[in-house]
Design an enzyme around this catalytic site. Structure first.
Site, PDB file in Angstrom:
ATOM      1  N   TRP A 182      42.998 -77.092 -32.038  1.00 56.66           N
ATOM      2  CA  TRP A 182      42.771 -77.189 -30.590  1.00 56.66           C
ATOM      3  C   TRP A 182      41.973 -75.976 -30.136  1.00 56.66           C
ATOM      4  O   TRP A 182      42.226 -74.849 -30.591  1.00 56.66           O
ATOM      5  CB  TRP A 182      44.094 -77.225 -29.813  1.00 56.66           C
ATOM      6  CG  TRP A 182      43.864 -77.140 -28.327  1.00 56.66           C
ATOM      7  CD1 TRP A 182      43.502 -78.146 -27.490  1.00 56.66           C
ATOM      8  CD2 TRP A 182      43.929 -75.955 -27.516  1.00 56.66           C
ATOM      9  NE1 TRP A 182      43.340 -77.678 -26.208  1.00 56.66           N
ATOM     10  CE2 TRP A 182      43.599 -76.322 -26.196  1.00 56.66           C
ATOM     11  CE3 TRP A 182      44.230 -74.612 -27.779  1.00 56.66           C
ATOM     12  CZ2 TRP A 182      43.562 -75.418 -25.134  1.00 56.66           C
ATOM     13  CZ3 TRP A 182      44.187 -73.704 -26.720  1.00 56.66           C
ATOM     14  CH2 TRP A 182      43.869 -74.110 -25.429  1.00 56.66           C
ATOM     15  N   GLU A 223      42.971 -82.076 -31.649  1.00 54.87           N
ATOM     16  CA  GLU A 223      43.725 -82.241 -30.400  1.00 54.87           C
ATOM     17  C   GLU A 223      42.822 -82.115 -29.176  1.00 54.87           C
ATOM     18  O   GLU A 223      42.134 -81.112 -28.995  1.00 54.87           O
ATOM     19  CB  GLU A 223      44.833 -81.188 -30.334  1.00 54.87           C
ATOM     20  CG  GLU A 223      45.665 -81.243 -29.064  1.00 54.87           C
ATOM     21  CD  GLU A 223      46.745 -80.171 -29.046  1.00 54.87           C
ATOM     22  OE1 GLU A 223      47.481 -80.113 -28.043  1.00 54.87           O
ATOM     23  OE2 GLU A 223      46.859 -79.400 -30.024  1.00 54.87           O
ATOM     24  N   LYS A 225      41.986 -82.417 -24.847  1.00 62.42           N
ATOM     25  CA  LYS A 225      42.573 -81.988 -23.574  1.00 62.42           C
ATOM     26  C   LYS A 225      41.675 -82.464 -22.436  1.00 62.42           C
ATOM     27  O   LYS A 225      40.447 -82.518 -22.580  1.00 62.42           O
ATOM     28  CB  LYS A 225      42.725 -80.464 -23.534  1.00 62.42           C
ATOM     29  CG  LYS A 225      43.658 -79.965 -22.436  1.00 62.42           C
ATOM     30  CD  LYS A 225      44.033 -78.511 -22.656  1.00 62.42           C
ATOM     31  CE  LYS A 225      45.126 -78.094 -21.667  1.00 62.42           C
ATOM     32  NZ  LYS A 225      45.584 -76.708 -21.889  1.00 62.42           N
ATOM     33  N   ASP A 256      48.818 -84.879 -27.154  1.00 62.41           N
ATOM     34  CA  ASP A 256      49.715 -83.966 -26.443  1.00 62.41           C
ATOM     35  C   ASP A 256      50.090 -84.585 -25.109  1.00 62.41           C
ATOM     36  O   ASP A 256      49.223 -85.014 -24.349  1.00 62.41           O
ATOM     37  CB  ASP A 256      49.027 -82.615 -26.234  1.00 62.41           C
ATOM     38  CG  ASP A 256      49.953 -81.555 -25.653  1.00 62.41           C
ATOM     39  OD1 ASP A 256      50.475 -81.772 -24.536  1.00 62.41           O
ATOM     40  OD2 ASP A 256      50.146 -80.508 -26.289  1.00 62.41           O
ATOM     41  N   HIS A 259      48.160 -83.315 -21.991  1.00 61.70           N
ATOM     42  CA  HIS A 259      46.719 -83.109 -22.052  1.00 61.70           C
ATOM     43  C   HIS A 259      45.899 -84.237 -21.451  1.00 61.70           C
ATOM     44  O   HIS A 259      44.702 -84.358 -21.731  1.00 61.70           O
ATOM     45  CB  HIS A 259      46.285 -82.862 -23.494  1.00 61.70           C
ATOM     46  CG  HIS A 259      46.608 -81.492 -23.978  1.00 61.70           C
ATOM     47  ND1 HIS A 259      46.089 -80.957 -25.136  1.00 61.70           N
ATOM     48  CD2 HIS A 259      47.387 -80.522 -23.445  1.00 61.70           C
ATOM     49  CE1 HIS A 259      46.546 -79.726 -25.305  1.00 61.70           C
ATOM     50  NE2 HIS A 259      47.337 -79.448 -24.293  1.00 61.70           N
ATOM     51  N   HIS A 283      52.280 -83.826 -29.921  1.00 63.86           N
ATOM     52  CA  HIS A 283      52.796 -82.606 -29.319  1.00 63.86           C
ATOM     53  C   HIS A 283      53.596 -83.042 -28.095  1.00 63.86           C
ATOM     54  O   HIS A 283      53.025 -83.414 -27.071  1.00 63.86           O
ATOM     55  CB  HIS A 283      51.667 -81.652 -28.911  1.00 63.86           C
ATOM     56  CG  HIS A 283      51.239 -80.754 -30.024  1.00 63.86           C
ATOM     57  ND1 HIS A 283      50.357 -79.713 -29.838  1.00 63.86           N
ATOM     58  CD2 HIS A 283      51.591 -80.718 -31.333  1.00 63.86           C
ATOM     59  CE1 HIS A 283      50.171 -79.078 -30.987  1.00 63.86           C
ATOM     60  NE2 HIS A 283      50.908 -79.679 -31.902  1.00 63.86           N
ATOM     61  N   ASP A 291      49.391 -79.434 -16.961  1.00 60.53           N
ATOM     62  CA  ASP A 291      49.835 -79.192 -18.335  1.00 60.53           C
ATOM     63  C   ASP A 291      50.647 -77.906 -18.401  1.00 60.53           C
ATOM     64  O   ASP A 291      50.211 -76.896 -18.943  1.00 60.53           O
ATOM     65  CB  ASP A 291      48.621 -79.114 -19.259  1.00 60.53           C
ATOM     66  CG  ASP A 291      49.008 -78.860 -20.703  1.00 60.53           C
ATOM     67  OD1 ASP A 291      50.082 -79.332 -21.116  1.00 60.53           O
ATOM     68  OD2 ASP A 291      48.242 -78.183 -21.404  1.00 60.53           O
ATOM     69  N   ASP A 293      53.731 -77.449 -19.735  1.00 61.10           N
ATOM     70  CA  ASP A 293      54.547 -77.257 -20.938  1.00 61.10           C
ATOM     71  C   ASP A 293      55.994 -76.879 -20.632  1.00 61.10           C
ATOM     72  O   ASP A 293      56.522 -75.898 -21.154  1.00 61.10           O
ATOM     73  CB  ASP A 293      53.909 -76.208 -21.846  1.00 61.10           C
ATOM     74  CG  ASP A 293      52.612 -76.705 -22.465  1.00 61.10           C
ATOM     75  OD1 ASP A 293      52.648 -77.766 -23.107  1.00 61.10           O
ATOM     76  OD2 ASP A 293      51.570 -76.052 -22.308  1.00 61.10           O
ATOM     77  N   ASP A 323      55.821 -78.783 -28.128  1.00 59.13           N
ATOM     78  CA  ASP A 323      54.877 -77.798 -27.599  1.00 59.13           C
ATOM     79  C   ASP A 323      55.229 -77.478 -26.151  1.00 59.13           C
ATOM     80  O   ASP A 323      54.774 -78.139 -25.225  1.00 59.13           O
ATOM     81  CB  ASP A 323      53.448 -78.324 -27.690  1.00 59.13           C
ATOM     82  CG  ASP A 323      52.413 -77.297 -27.241  1.00 59.13           C
ATOM     83  OD1 ASP A 323      52.807 -76.155 -26.946  1.00 59.13           O
ATOM     84  OD2 ASP A 323      51.226 -77.641 -27.198  1.00 59.13           O
TER      85      ASP A 323
END
Length: 415
Positions: A182, A223, A225, A256, A259, A283, A291, A293, A323
């Protein structure tokens, strides 16, 4: 008490044709790749690493963050001791455990031998990620797509080194390592040239993957985004770019949860992606408005991800990684909450009478489909989970919290 409740639950599920004993055997074999960066707020240990950058923000100042690799491993061991089963650790390159003043592009397997020894001792697997951020050469916001050839080559060299490290992990531990790529590359405002950076990224990826490695020991994943902090208007590695690259070049796609667009889900993408690629990396996180997390909770999307994997027998082709990073709560607790929730979601999905539900759907009996899906929500999966935890020798229900509180008092608060 837990066994008695389990027997009652087992009888209920058996009426639906679900064998809970077989379900628990299946669940015990699923490995979750727990991410190292929750333990120290994504700082890492390499001397060349600088403060977190690349659109990554960790908020909160809860005491007890790990400051050394030994402290991080101790925290990980504590978390794993409260999570059923044997799992993996997802390691970033900047977590190399070495006293050498080594730069990102100079990393070798020897700089991670303490991690390999620890994983061997405990039966863990290791996944890996190049760290294309938090470095002076990423300050411009561009790494593998950088127009400066010297900077671009620096990051290519780092990623090639990371790929070899991942192969080493897989060979040493006997568990395939997923090396996931990423990059934060993008523009804050609207660019004139969207194509040029993507052409440079493709060139970089081709150079990274040119060398032969043992595919049995290492899987390469890319990955995407949608946007990041400082790259709100344009991200080079978009979903469309990496989907196309992965399909063309036989690489895995990493999806993800955070993302994509805030109203977009990855659960609906899993079956489509795995129609055209052999393996998938997830993820699992929890975005809140962006995003961000957050720690994984048992929300609708987590449940749907688990359903998609189980209903279509896709678990064996999917690498489940976590993640998130929350420094407002105890970091060990964050790992335990997130990982156990991922397992609980999988258990809920495994306890469904999938064949019955699919038959109702094919028969256009949508009444039965909806009725059963709703009734299953109140079935006693919690009793099955409690028995699973007891059987696997980890704390049942919230008993783990007292252990974390004591660990914080005895260990983390003294750092």
């Amino acid at each position: 008490m837990n066994e008695q409740m389990y027997k009652s639950a087992k009888e209920l599920y058996a009426k639906l044709g679900v064998d809970t004993d077989k379900v628990l055997d299946k669940l015990a074999k699923v490995k979750i790749s727990m991410h190292c960066w929750q333990g120290d707020d994504n700082r890492g240990f390499l001397k060349m690493s600088q403060s977190v950058s690349g659109g990554i923000q960790v908020t909160g100042n809860h005491p007890g963050a790990a400051t050394t690799a030994d402290e991080l491993r101790a925290d990980l061991d504590k978390a794993f001791s409260m999570i059923p089963g044997k799992h993996k650790l997802n390691l970033h390159a900047k977590y190399a455990d070495t006293e050498e003043n080594v730069d990102f592009d100079e990393l070798e397997p020897k700089h991670f031998e303490n991690w390999v020894s620890w994983a061997k001792k405990n039966g863990y697997g290791l996944d890996f990620n190049p760290t294309c951020f938090s470095h002076p050469k990423s300050d411009s916001g561009f790494t593998l797509s950088n127009a400066d050839e010297d900077i671009r080559k620096f990051w290519v060299k780092h990623c090639i080194a990371s790929r070899k490290i991942g192969e080493h992990f897989g060979k040493e531990l006997g568990q395939k390592c997923v090396t996931n790529y990423w990059i934060p590359d993008g523009y804050k405002d609207i660019p004139v040239d969207r194509l040029g950076p993507r052409q440079r990224l493709e060139k970089s990826l081709d150079e990274i993957f040119a060398g032969d490695i043992d595919e049995k020991n290492n899987l390469n994943a890319v990955e995407s985004k949608l946007f990041g902090i400082g790259s709100e208007s344009y991200v080079v590695g978009s979903h469309e770019f990496y989907m196309g690259y992965a399909m063309k070049n036989n690489k895995a796609v990493c999806l993800d949860v955070g993302h994509f667009h805030p109203t977009e889900t990855i659960s609906n993408k899993i079956s489509s992606v795995l129609m055209f690629t052999d393996e998938l990396m997830l993820h699992v996180s929890r975005p809140v408005r962006w995003d961000s997390d957050h720690v994984v909770i048992m929300d609708d999307e987590l449940v749907e991800i688990a359903h998609e994997l189980v209903r279509n027998n896709l678990i064996e082709r999917t690498h489940i990684g976590l993640d998130f990073f929350d420094a407002s709560i105890n970091r060990v607790a964050a790992w335990v909450i997130g990982t156990r929730n991922m397992q609980k979601a999988l258990l809920r999905a495994m306890l469904e009478p999938v064949d019955m539900l699919k038959k109702a759907e094919l028969d256009e009996d949508y009444t039965t489909r909806l009725a059963m899906l709703e009734e299953l929500k109140s079935y006693p999966f919690g009793a099955v989970w409690d028995y699973f935890c007891e059987k696997m020798g980890v704390p049942v229900r919230e008993d783990w919290l007292a252990e974390v509180k004591q660990y914080e008092k005895d260990v983390q608060s003294k750092r």
